[in-house]
Scaffold this active site. Sequence first.
Site, PDB file in Angstrom:
ATOM      1  N   HIS A   1     -26.901  16.062  24.219  1.00 20.83           N
ATOM      2  CA  HIS A   1     -27.335  16.535  22.896  1.00 20.83           C
ATOM      3  C   HIS A   1     -28.631  17.324  22.997  1.00 20.83           C
ATOM      4  CE1 HIS A   1     -25.186  12.685  21.348  1.00 20.83           C
ATOM      5  NE2 HIS A   1     -24.389  13.708  21.127  1.00 20.83           N
TER       6      HIS A   1
ATOM      7  N   LYS B   1     -18.180   2.906   9.617  1.00 21.31           N
ATOM      8  CA  LYS B   1     -18.131   2.678  11.062  1.00 21.31           C
ATOM      9  C   LYS B   1     -19.394   1.940  11.494  1.00 21.31           C
ATOM     10  CE  LYS B   1     -17.694   5.517  15.127  1.00 21.31           C
ATOM     11  NZ  LYS B   1     -17.783   6.891  15.571  1.00 21.31           N
TER      12      LYS B   1
ATOM     13  N   SER C   1     -22.103   9.468  23.942  1.00 20.28           N
ATOM     14  CA  SER C   1     -22.804   8.348  23.298  1.00 20.28           C
ATOM     15  C   SER C   1     -21.993   7.075  23.437  1.00 20.28           C
ATOM     16  CB  SER C   1     -23.034   8.640  21.813  1.00 20.28           C
ATOM     17  OG  SER C   1     -23.918   9.711  21.654  1.00 20.28           O
TER      18      SER C   1
ATOM     19  N   ARG D   1     -17.681  19.407  26.164  1.00 19.34           N
ATOM     20  CA  ARG D   1     -17.866  18.930  27.535  1.00 19.34           C
ATOM     21  C   ARG D   1     -16.702  19.308  28.423  1.00 19.34           C
ATOM     22  NH1 ARG D   1     -19.195  13.261  25.171  1.00 19.34           N
ATOM     23  NH2 ARG D   1     -17.324  14.013  24.170  1.00 19.34           N
TER      24      ARG D   1
END
Length: 161
Positions: free
Chosen positions: A18, A42, A129, A91
């Site tokens: 990030h 969540k 993450s 990614r």
Amino acid sequence: MSHLAIYPGSFDPITNGHLSIIRRGLEIFDGLVVAVLNNTSKESLFSVEERIELMRDAVGRDPRVEFDSFEGLLVEYARRRQTFVVLRGLRAVSDFEYEFQLANMNRKLEPRIDTLFMMTGEDSFYISSRLVREVATLGGDVSSMVPPNCAAKLAQRFGKQ
Ligand code: PNS
């Protein structure tokens, strides 16, 4: 006219990937709004406030970066901010399908929105993450994957890193 982009995400927690997108994004845009999704349905590791604090510390003082949070649809947030460029990191090929759907759904909902993708650097393509959370929870060393303040916070939360 200044060119701003929204860099949205969960950032739970911030990773070096990030951070690299923020730094590189600032080479392209005049400013970034780093927008943390406040997803009440969540369970998260860190609160939105903690996530923003970690990011603010890691990025350092830079007037070109604003940290904010949003709930609900990203397109609604973009409309409120009158900022229609969205920045996302990619990614690997595995990210592509989801990101492709997200970008197209967002543009369907709000035609002014365009998403720009930056490839993450080769040193962070394996970092997410989710995996950082998993490794840290299990007592693994994530200090090479997250900024030092984040590593310290994870160590505090989960004990030895
Ligand atoms: O870091 P993440 O979890 O990959 O970020 C995903 C995020 C926050 C960019 C995405 O889930 C999002 O924009 N959520 C807000 C709700 C929304 O607008 N969804 C897209 C329409 S399907």
